[in-house]
Design a protein around this motif. Structure first.
Motif, PDB file in Angstrom:
ATOM      1  N   ILE A 178       2.767  10.588  -9.332  1.00  0.00           N
ATOM      2  CA  ILE A 178       2.082  10.833 -10.604  1.00  0.00           C
ATOM      3  C   ILE A 178       1.203  12.072 -10.507  1.00  0.00           C
ATOM      4  N   VAL A 179       0.417  12.172  -9.444  1.00  0.00           N
ATOM      5  CA  VAL A 179      -0.455  13.343  -9.274  1.00  0.00           C
ATOM      6  C   VAL A 179       0.387  14.610  -9.136  1.00  0.00           C
ATOM      7  N   GLY A 180       1.487  14.549  -8.420  1.00  0.00           N
ATOM      8  CA  GLY A 180       2.363  15.708  -8.279  1.00  0.00           C
ATOM      9  C   GLY A 180       2.949  16.142  -9.604  1.00  0.00           C
ATOM     10  N   ASN A 181       3.364  15.205 -10.442  1.00  0.00           N
ATOM     11  CA  ASN A 181       3.897  15.545 -11.759  1.00  0.00           C
ATOM     12  C   ASN A 181       2.826  16.148 -12.660  1.00  0.00           C
ATOM     13  N   LEU A 213       0.825  -1.213   0.000  1.00  0.00           N
ATOM     14  CA  LEU A 213       0.000   0.000   0.000  1.00  0.00           C
ATOM     15  C   LEU A 213       0.855   1.258   0.000  1.00  0.00           C
ATOM     16  N   SER A 214       1.918   1.276   0.774  1.00  0.00           N
ATOM     17  CA  SER A 214       2.763   2.468   0.810  1.00  0.00           C
ATOM     18  C   SER A 214       3.461   2.693  -0.530  1.00  0.00           C
ATOM     19  N   VAL A 215       3.868   1.629  -1.207  1.00  0.00           N
ATOM     20  CA  VAL A 215       4.478   1.778  -2.536  1.00  0.00           C
ATOM     21  C   VAL A 215       3.459   2.326  -3.532  1.00  0.00           C
ATOM     22  N   PHE A 216       2.240   1.781  -3.525  1.00  0.00           N
ATOM     23  CA  PHE A 216       1.216   2.269  -4.442  1.00  0.00           C
ATOM     24  C   PHE A 216       0.838   3.720  -4.147  1.00  0.00           C
ATOM     25  N   ILE A 217       0.707   4.064  -2.890  1.00  0.00           N
ATOM     26  CA  ILE A 217       0.371   5.449  -2.539  1.00  0.00           C
ATOM     27  C   ILE A 217       1.492   6.390  -2.953  1.00  0.00           C
ATOM     28  N   THR A 218       2.737   5.986  -2.772  1.00  0.00           N
ATOM     29  CA  THR A 218       3.873   6.815  -3.201  1.00  0.00           C
ATOM     30  C   THR A 218       3.857   7.023  -4.709  1.00  0.00           C
TER      31      THR A 218
END
Length: 131
Positions: free
Chosen positions: A116-119, A106-111
């Motif tokens: 992606i959203v930040g970019n 979950l932490s990898v997917f959230i990261t």
């Protein structure tokens, strides 16, 4: 009506011609010895490799370390012959490994999603102010 009364010729019992021993073997009937083999159940899996992977790659909240300790205890209990203790520690290691794997995934997917959203937001910001 009794079936033996209707057919009296078939009511005669057949004679048993078994010898009690194998024909052609000297000495007649022998005592048969039975050997009982106790096969233990499949030994409990101690999940040591899974615990090592969680300890090295996904030691979130130190769950990988706790799973590794439980796995080593399960292996020690299995070596000493305490199958109940080995089963207890192995189930603890399994639960800890599951929780550590889920939290790490979950932490990898959230990261990845945050990056992606930040970019995407950064590209919209640069297009809006620089065009």
């Amino acid at each position: 009506m009794n079936p033996t009364e209707a057919y009296p010729a078939e009511a005669v019992a057949l004679q048993d011609r078994s010898y009690g021993w194998f024909p052609g073997q000297p000495g007649g009937p022998r005592v048969v010895q039975h050997t009982t083999v106790n096969i233990p159940l499949e030994p409990q899996n101690d999940h040591l490799i899974w615990s090592l992977c969680n300890f090295v790659y996904g030691n979130i909240f130190c769950l990988g370390l706790a799973a590794l300790i439980s796995s080593v205890k399960a292996r020690d209990r299995k070596v000493f012959g305490d199958l109940a203790g080995a089963r207890h520690h192995a189930s603890s290691a399994r639960i800890l490994n599951i929780v550590a794997t889920v939290l790490t995934t979950l932490s990898v997917f959230i990261t990845i999603i945050v990056l992606i959203v930040g970019n995407v937001q950064a590209s919209h910001y640069s297009r809006y102010y620089y065009n």
